[in-house]
Enzyme design. Sequence first.
Site, PDB file in Angstrom:
ATOM      1  N   GLY A   1       0.783  -1.458   0.082  1.00 45.00           N
ATOM      2  CA  GLY A   1       0.284   0.003  -0.265  1.00 45.00           C
ATOM      3  C   GLY A   1       0.772   0.725  -0.172  1.00 45.00           C
TER       4      GLY A   1
ATOM      5  N   HIS B   1      -4.296   1.569   8.081  1.00 43.68           N
ATOM      6  CA  HIS B   1      -2.465   2.228   7.708  1.00 43.68           C
ATOM      7  C   HIS B   1      -2.810   3.364   6.896  1.00 43.68           C
ATOM      8  CE1 HIS B   1       1.749   1.746   7.816  1.00 43.68           C
ATOM      9  NE2 HIS B   1       1.562   1.920   6.803  1.00 43.68           N
ATOM     10  N   GLU B   2      -3.112   3.258   5.607  1.00 46.72           N
ATOM     11  CA  GLU B   2      -3.366   3.605   4.625  1.00 46.72           C
ATOM     12  C   GLU B   2      -3.985   5.080   4.618  1.00 46.72           C
ATOM     13  OE1 GLU B   2      -0.513   3.774   3.045  1.00 46.72           O
ATOM     14  OE2 GLU B   2      -0.251   1.338   3.194  1.00 46.72           O
TER      15      GLU B   2
ATOM     16  N   HIS C   1      -2.085   7.375   6.970  1.00 45.09           N
ATOM     17  CA  HIS C   1      -1.729   8.176   6.211  1.00 45.09           C
ATOM     18  C   HIS C   1      -1.564   9.088   5.278  1.00 45.09           C
ATOM     19  CE1 HIS C   1       2.492   6.529   6.062  1.00 45.09           C
ATOM     20  NE2 HIS C   1       1.789   4.978   5.812  1.00 45.09           N
TER      21      HIS C   1
ATOM     22  N   GLN D   1       2.709   9.490   1.409  1.00 48.20           N
ATOM     23  CA  GLN D   1       4.172   9.541   1.053  1.00 48.20           C
ATOM     24  C   GLN D   1       5.504   9.230  -0.335  1.00 48.20           C
ATOM     25  OE1 GLN D   1       2.696   4.957   1.994  1.00 48.20           O
ATOM     26  NE2 GLN D   1       4.603   5.053   3.232  1.00 48.20           N
TER      27      GLN D   1
ATOM     28  N   CYS E   1       6.472  -0.158   6.805  1.00 49.32           N
ATOM     29  CA  CYS E   1       5.713   1.521   6.521  1.00 49.32           C
ATOM     30  C   CYS E   1       6.996   1.414   5.436  1.00 49.32           C
ATOM     31  CB  CYS E   1       5.644   2.455   7.459  1.00 49.32           C
ATOM     32  SG  CYS E   1       5.057   4.062   6.857  1.00 49.32           S
ATOM     33  N   LEU E   2       6.366   1.949   4.075  1.00 48.49           N
ATOM     34  CA  LEU E   2       7.780   1.973   2.863  1.00 48.49           C
ATOM     35  C   LEU E   2       8.783   3.465   3.441  1.00 48.49           C
ATOM     36  CD1 LEU E   2       6.235   1.304  -0.268  1.00 48.49           C
ATOM     37  CD2 LEU E   2       8.121   0.248   1.421  1.00 48.49           C
TER      38      LEU E   2
END
Length: 190
Positions: A67, A154-155, A158, A72, A112-113
């Site tokens: 995701g 999670h997204e 963000h 990000q 997480c990226l």
Amino acid sequence: MWDTLAVCYNESAMNLLDAVDIPSLTIIKYPDPRLRMPGETVTQFDERLHALIEKMFELMYKGNGVGLAAQQVGLPLRLFVANPTLADDDERVYVNPELIELSGTAEAEEGCLSLPNLSVSIKRAAVVTIRAMDAEGNVFEETGEDLLARIFQHETDHTEGRLIADRMSPIAKIANRRLLKELEETFASS
Ligand code: ZN
């Protein structure tokens, strides 16, 4: 008056996208302040948006993620992409996401990226219904369990400027203090 303000606000979001060089976008890392920007509502479903979505998938796959949210790549928009199975036909786009129903609890490791090398156990709802728009602006609702429910939460976090670093238990915070500090030092020196 409020309508006028809303229009200006949305126009500024779209001007922002017009000014972005989409091919040069990269995944930004904690503690970049752009990760903290709450997303603005997406109102234009045009080629610029589609190009951004395509670029976000490219970066997500390159980072081996499932995701990726607009924050990000440094953009304050309510938008994320996901592919929970990494299969060619499982690409999903969520524009202006809202979590409308959450039930149960599940705890699992999450990464997480934007927080490379961090893996922490996070408690989330087990089953989540999301309401969002697709890349063409059509509203849909979808219910996800397990990994998909976790991705939704999670997204969407963000898109509201929240990170897993905010959801870690006090023990996990202590255990990962050094890693977070290293990321902060790397960012400060970049
Ligand atoms: Zn993330």
